[in-house]
Design a protein around this motif. Structure first.
Motif, PDB file in Angstrom:
ATOM      1  N   VAL A 276      36.128  42.024  33.910  1.00 20.43           N
ATOM      2  CA  VAL A 276      36.274  40.568  33.991  1.00 20.43           C
ATOM      3  C   VAL A 276      37.761  40.218  33.959  1.00 20.43           C
ATOM      4  O   VAL A 276      38.510  40.737  33.127  1.00 20.43           O
ATOM      5  N   ALA A 277      38.168  39.339  34.860  1.00 23.67           N
ATOM      6  CA  ALA A 277      39.540  38.816  34.872  1.00 23.67           C
ATOM      7  C   ALA A 277      39.537  37.412  34.296  1.00 23.67           C
ATOM      8  O   ALA A 277      38.696  36.580  34.652  1.00 23.67           O
TER       9      ALA A 277
ATOM     10  N   TYR B 162      37.239  42.563  40.517  1.00 23.90           N
ATOM     11  CA  TYR B 162      36.507  42.366  39.257  1.00 23.90           C
ATOM     12  C   TYR B 162      35.061  41.959  39.525  1.00 23.90           C
ATOM     13  O   TYR B 162      34.697  41.568  40.630  1.00 23.90           O
ATOM     14  N   ASP B 163      34.264  42.055  38.472  1.00 25.01           N
ATOM     15  CA  ASP B 163      32.860  41.655  38.562  1.00 25.01           C
ATOM     16  C   ASP B 163      32.662  40.173  38.270  1.00 25.01           C
ATOM     17  O   ASP B 163      31.621  39.602  38.604  1.00 25.01           O
ATOM     18  N   ALA B 164      33.655  39.560  37.615  1.00 22.41           N
ATOM     19  CA  ALA B 164      33.598  38.123  37.325  1.00 22.41           C
ATOM     20  C   ALA B 164      35.015  37.644  37.058  1.00 22.41           C
ATOM     21  O   ALA B 164      35.876  38.414  36.614  1.00 22.41           O
ATOM     22  N   VAL B 165      35.251  36.376  37.319  1.00 21.48           N
ATOM     23  CA  VAL B 165      36.570  35.768  37.125  1.00 21.48           C
ATOM     24  C   VAL B 165      36.403  34.488  36.324  1.00 21.48           C
ATOM     25  O   VAL B 165      35.531  33.664  36.633  1.00 21.48           O
TER      26      VAL B 165
ATOM     27  N   PHE C  51      35.188  37.894  49.563  1.00 15.27           N
ATOM     28  CA  PHE C  51      35.368  37.713  48.124  1.00 15.27           C
ATOM     29  C   PHE C  51      34.003  37.724  47.431  1.00 15.27           C
ATOM     30  O   PHE C  51      33.107  36.970  47.803  1.00 15.27           O
ATOM     31  N   LYS C  52      33.830  38.564  46.424  1.00  9.64           N
ATOM     32  CA  LYS C  52      32.498  38.808  45.846  1.00  9.64           C
ATOM     33  C   LYS C  52      32.256  38.223  44.457  1.00  9.64           C
ATOM     34  O   LYS C  52      31.166  37.711  44.194  1.00  9.64           O
ATOM     35  N   PRO C  53      33.194  38.339  43.492  1.00 10.69           N
ATOM     36  CA  PRO C  53      32.844  37.985  42.112  1.00 10.69           C
ATOM     37  C   PRO C  53      32.578  36.500  41.925  1.00 10.69           C
ATOM     38  O   PRO C  53      33.234  35.657  42.553  1.00 10.69           O
ATOM     39  N   PRO C  54      31.641  36.151  41.060  1.00  7.32           N
ATOM     40  CA  PRO C  54      31.445  34.746  40.702  1.00  7.32           C
ATOM     41  C   PRO C  54      32.650  34.249  39.910  1.00  7.32           C
ATOM     42  O   PRO C  54      33.290  35.010  39.181  1.00  7.32           O
ATOM     43  N   VAL C  55      32.958  32.975  40.067  1.00  6.34           N
ATOM     44  CA  VAL C  55      34.116  32.373  39.408  1.00  6.34           C
ATOM     45  C   VAL C  55      33.625  31.312  38.429  1.00  6.34           C
ATOM     46  O   VAL C  55      32.757  30.490  38.760  1.00  6.34           O
TER      47      VAL C  55
END
Length: 515
Positions: free
Chosen positions: A146-147, A224-227, A459-463
């Motif tokens: 996670v970022a 990352y997997d999530a931002v 772009f893949k990760p949910p924000v």
């Protein structure tokens, strides 16, 4: 149970302040240590009400009566554990939060409320002194990354919660140091930055990775997997009047930032200094008050703070009945310093440090004026020297100028402390296509997910959005609460469930804050 007669035995007491001439000579915190027994006595005033409205007044949902009663009994370690169950950083809120919990205190209906904030700070500091603050390392590794973008209270709270849930967490901060506005916006006389560094040591030991001086791109975040975006609302609200372009007029945060960098040792003198100048601060809120105290410490020739609002009443206004946060006249420590009257007996060192050489004995160091609207700025050679203003009154819900109240005032340093107009729209925010509402806030749903249209292909990760950039300019306690709740939402999405606590949702408003 708590002592049901504690509030009858003891009156409200707050920590003493260092003498004004002494504290204006440095940027150390203004409060004296509490004498032995004071905190325990103040905790005894808590009645452990049948319906403790302080819970609802606190966005974090702090279980205040429980740790008050534990302090009363001298069970400090248990109080420490109870406090940290709901608040990651009580040493921050204990210094900076305006204490909406106290506004909702049941005792405050017809008496002085419990000094909840001071008890909270004492518990936190006792924990550091006794070595109870230790890294809490996760018991599992989820393999998820996670970022978190932004290292203010919301970003740090989200990062700590997510790391403890077992995720690998990287915090990005574009400034050279961590802490956001806590470090570069809050004067050190309110909270010294060493307390931020102390808590960051715990987070590093827990495994949180920090990258300073970095503004991540969408390409960086795609790994990352999530931002989580926790970038705050740094865009200052402007004052579009004639003469605004003159030199010597600055946003408050630019001014405060430069002084805090002096306190950090980056330079010996700030690029914007109030020394020897006639300072006018436009804005009557906390940021303006921070400028007030800073200008006094820099040795301003005079300091005047304009507030467009009328002076608040001495007692709780009818417009903010209990348990709302009360509208009432308050004297901040900076204003207490402004009320200091020159005696003429000050030492040479005090005269030099406090900028008293240009002042006459019997005059206060600063003052506040109310119902004032700034109309224009004027000066020669492109630099401000004077402003014009008038008095205003509220008529049918709108402020109108009062006839024949125009006046002029000399000013060679003007600080605009009018609040903030929202989050920044450039950089990674633009790359992610984050949507904004009419108030400059990032659009998000009830689970903190941002509304985005990424420009970066694939772009893949949910924000997610946490803190002021989603809520709007608010309190530090709200930022921490949102960081914790956002972390729970992220964890639930990544793992299908979460054990992280949730005290608030984006829609919740506490009883002590007017909508």
């Amino acid at each position: 149970m708590a002592d049901p007669q504690g509030f009858l035995k003891f009156n409200r007491e707050e920590p003493a302040h260092r003498p004004v001439p002494l504290r204006l000579m440095d940027y150390s915190e203004v409060y004296e240590p509490a004498p032995d027994g004071q905190i325990e006595r103040q905790a005894t005033r808590c009645m452990d009400c049948g319906v403790p409205f302080c819970h609802e007044g606190c966005p974090l949902g702090n279980i205040i009566p429980e740790w008050n009663d534990l302090v009363r009994q001298g069970r400090w370690r248990e109080a420490f554990d109870r406090l940290h169950a709901t608040n990651n950083f009580p040493e921050f809120t204990g210094r900076l939060c305006p204490a909406p919990c106290e506004g909702a205190c049941v005792l405050g209906i017809n008496d002085d409320p419990v000094t909840i904030k001071n008890v909270e700070l004492a518990i936190a500091e006792r924990g550091f002194e006794e070595g109870w603050v230790q890294p809490i390392k996760p018991t599992l590794d989820t393999g998820m990354r996670v970022a978190v973008v932004g290292s203010g209270p919301a970003g740090l709270a989200a990062a700590q919660q997510l790391k403890r849930a077992g995720h690998a967490v990287t915090v990005y901060e574009r400034d050279d140091r961590l802490g956001g506005l806590m470090r570069y916006g809050v004067p050190e006389y309110k909270m010294e930055n060493r307390w931020i560094d102390r808590r960051l040591e715990q987070m590093r030991a827990e495994g949180t990775e920090f990258r300073t001086g970095v503004s991540p791109t969408a390409a960086d975040l795609n790994a990352y997997d999530a931002v989580v975006l926790a970038t705050g609302t740094p865009v200052p609200r402007e004052l579009p009047v004639v003469g605004r372009e003159l030199e010597g007029i600055y946003p408050a945060m630019e001014y405060l930032n430069l002084q805090n960098r002096v306190c950090e040792g980056d330079t010996n003198t700030p690029a914007i200094s109030a020394k020897g100048k006639k300072v006018v601060i436009i804005g009557g809120g906390d940021t303006g008050t921070d400028c007030f105290g800073t200008a006094l410490r820099q040795g301003a020739a005079s300091v005047t703070q304009f507030d467009i609002r009328p002076r608040a009443p001495k007692h709780r206004a009818a417009s903010t009945p209990w348990p709302m946060y009360p509208l009432v006249y308050r004297t901040a420590t900076a204003h207490e310093e402004g009320e200091y009257v020159i005696s003429g007996d000050e030492s040479a060192a005090e005269i030099e440090a406090l900028g008293l050489a240009t002042r006459q004995p019997g005059t206060p160091l600063g003052n506040r004026v109310y119902n004032v609207n700034t109309v224009s700025f004027h000066g020669d050679d492109g630099r401000v020297q004077q402003l014009r203003a008038n008095e205003v009154q509220v008529v049918n819900g709108r402020r109108e100028a009062i006839e024949d109240t125009d006046f002029e005032m000399d000013a060679d340093l003007v600080l605009l402390a009018l609040g903030f107009s929202g989050a920044e729209r450039g950089g990674v925010t633009h790359e992610l296509g984050v949507a904004f509402d009419e108030r400059g806030r990032m659009v998000r749903d009830s689970e903190y997910r941002a509304q985005i249209k990424p420009l970066f292909p694939g772009f893949k990760p949910p924000v997610y959005v946490a803190g002021d950039n989603g809520r709007g300019q608010s309190l530090i306690v709200w930022a921490i609460a949102e960081g914790r709740a956002c972390a729970a939402a992220v964890d639930a999405d990544l793992m299908g469930e979460t054990a992280l606590p949730v005290a608030v949702t984006p829609q919740k408003q506490p009883l002590s804050v007017r909508a």
